[in-house]
Every structure is written in structure tokens, then in C-alpha cells.
Motif scaffolding. Structure first.
Motif, PDB file in Angstrom:
ATOM      1  N   UNK A 105      28.791  59.080  83.817  1.00 34.41           N
ATOM      2  CA  UNK A 105      28.615  58.232  82.644  1.00 34.41           C
ATOM      3  C   UNK A 105      28.329  59.063  81.385  1.00 34.41           C
ATOM      4  N   UNK A 106      27.527  60.110  81.529  1.00 31.51           N
ATOM      5  CA  UNK A 106      27.217  60.976  80.383  1.00 31.51           C
ATOM      6  C   UNK A 106      28.477  61.685  79.896  1.00 31.51           C
ATOM      7  N   UNK A 107      29.308  62.134  80.836  1.00 32.06           N
ATOM      8  CA  UNK A 107      30.562  62.805  80.470  1.00 32.06           C
ATOM      9  C   UNK A 107      31.472  61.829  79.720  1.00 32.06           C
ATOM     10  N   UNK A 108      31.575  60.611  80.225  1.00 35.37           N
ATOM     11  CA  UNK A 108      32.421  59.605  79.569  1.00 35.37           C
ATOM     12  C   UNK A 108      31.906  59.286  78.167  1.00 35.37           C
ATOM     13  N   UNK A 113      30.049  61.183  76.197  1.00 37.15           N
ATOM     14  CA  UNK A 113      30.249  62.345  75.320  1.00 37.15           C
ATOM     15  C   UNK A 113      31.710  62.449  74.900  1.00 37.15           C
ATOM     16  N   UNK A 114      32.610  62.176  75.835  1.00 32.25           N
ATOM     17  CA  UNK A 114      34.038  62.228  75.522  1.00 32.25           C
ATOM     18  C   UNK A 114      34.400  61.209  74.448  1.00 32.25           C
ATOM     19  N   UNK A 115      33.901  59.997  74.608  1.00 30.03           N
ATOM     20  CA  UNK A 115      34.182  58.941  73.622  1.00 30.03           C
ATOM     21  C   UNK A 115      33.581  59.314  72.264  1.00 30.03           C
ATOM     22  N   UNK A 172      35.585  60.016  68.772  1.00 32.79           N
ATOM     23  CA  UNK A 172      35.290  59.267  67.558  1.00 32.79           C
ATOM     24  C   UNK A 172      35.069  60.180  66.346  1.00 32.79           C
ATOM     25  N   UNK A 173      34.473  61.338  66.578  1.00 30.10           N
ATOM     26  CA  UNK A 173      34.186  62.225  65.438  1.00 30.10           C
ATOM     27  C   UNK A 173      35.286  63.256  65.204  1.00 30.10           C
ATOM     28  N   UNK A 174      36.228  63.352  66.127  1.00 29.12           N
ATOM     29  CA  UNK A 174      37.302  64.338  65.991  1.00 29.12           C
ATOM     30  C   UNK A 174      38.296  63.884  64.928  1.00 29.12           C
TER      31      UNK A 174
END
Length: 160
Positions: free
Chosen positions: A145-148, A150-152, A156-158
Motif C-alpha cells: 500500500x505504501x508503494x502504491x 508513493x507511486x501515485x 501527481x507531482x511529476x
């Protein structure tokens, strides 16, 4: 707040120059630290395979392009953000090692294309697998869940 090296760095700047940091400063530093760790993991596995980072970038770009695993030098340079001279130097190294060949461009009799050899395909696949495993190892122990999340958040900021 945890007490990791980024927390200590941010706290020291807040103490020394309280107005110098922005709300994004911690995010920036954490991304830079993670990028360094990922690059180091990649370099370690590439060293074991006898590849430089530039050679890795070229052979995996060719492999990722799909059969027949070839590209025009200009397209390869553009996709890797390398100068044409830099791409040419790396290509020369890879030709000497038998990992790529230069061949006539079937669509332009004056041009050439760079193609992976069978040995180059095999090494590219081994290198991608090794680097992916090394990166996965860096994240081991984190909940899915933490990986998901962080990915999202990074998507969003990329801006690219």
C-alpha cells in the motif's frame, strides 16, 4: 517526526537559515536521496555484468524497441537524451564487444541503423532483470500500500 538523515538535514537548515527552505525542500531532498540509492544499486549490478550505465541505456533502449531491436542513431540519441557524438562513442564500444552491429537503413540507403546482436539481446535482458531485482530489493519491507501511494503521489507531482 522520524530521525533520519533528511530530517536532520532539514532541521539543521531550519535552525541555521530559517527562511531558506520551501515546503517542497524535504520532498526534493528525499527524491534526490532515493535517486542516488537507485543509481548506486544499478551501477553495482551493471559492474557485475561488465556494462557501463551508458552501454546499459543503449542496449535496453534497443531491446525495448522490439524486434528486430534496431534504431536509427538519431532516434536512439533522442530517446536517451545523449548527444550524437556520445551515442556514437558508446555504439563503437558495443560494436567492439559484439553486442550491436551497424547495418544499412532499409528505408534510407545513405543511413545506418544500430541493431542488437543475439548476445546483445541476452545481455540486455539479463541487465534489465538484474537492475529491476536490485531496485525491488531497495523497497523490500515496505507495505504494498505504501508503494502504491508513493507511486501515485510521485505521478501527481511529476511534470514529465
Amino acid at each position: 517526526m522520524s530521525d533520519d538523515r533528511v530530517d536532520r538535514l532539514i532541521a539543521s537548515w531550519q535552525r541555521e537559515l530559517p527562511g531558506v527552505l520551501y515546503p517542497t525542500s524535504e520532498l526534493t531532498k528525499r527524491i534526490l536521496v532515493l535517486a542516488t540509492e537507485l543509481n548506486e544499486a544499478t551501477r553495482r549490478v551493471l559492474r557485475d555484468l561488465g556494462l557501463t550505465t551508458a552501454e546499459f541505456d543503449v542496449i535496453v533502449s534497443l531491446r525495448r524497441s522490439g524486434p528486430p531491436y534496431r534504431q536509427k542513431p538519431s532516434d536512439l540519441s533522442r530517446s536517451l537524451l545523449l548527444s550524437t557524438g556520445g551515442t556514437s562513442n558508446v555504439t563503437n564500444q558495443l560494436v567492439r564487444r559484439g553486442l550491436v552491429v551497424r547495418e544499412p537503413d532499409p528505408d534510407d540507403g545513405r543511413g545506418t541503423q544500430i541493431r542488437l546482436t543475439d548476445e546483445g539481446v541476452t545481455l540486455a535482458e539479463r541487465a534489465v532483470q538484474a537492475s529491476a531485482a536490485a531496485h525491488h530489493e531497495l523497497w523490500s519491507g515496505l507495505p504494498d500500500d505504501a508503494v502504491k501511494q508513493a507511486t501515485v503521489a510521485l505521478r501527481d507531482v511529476s511534470r514529465t
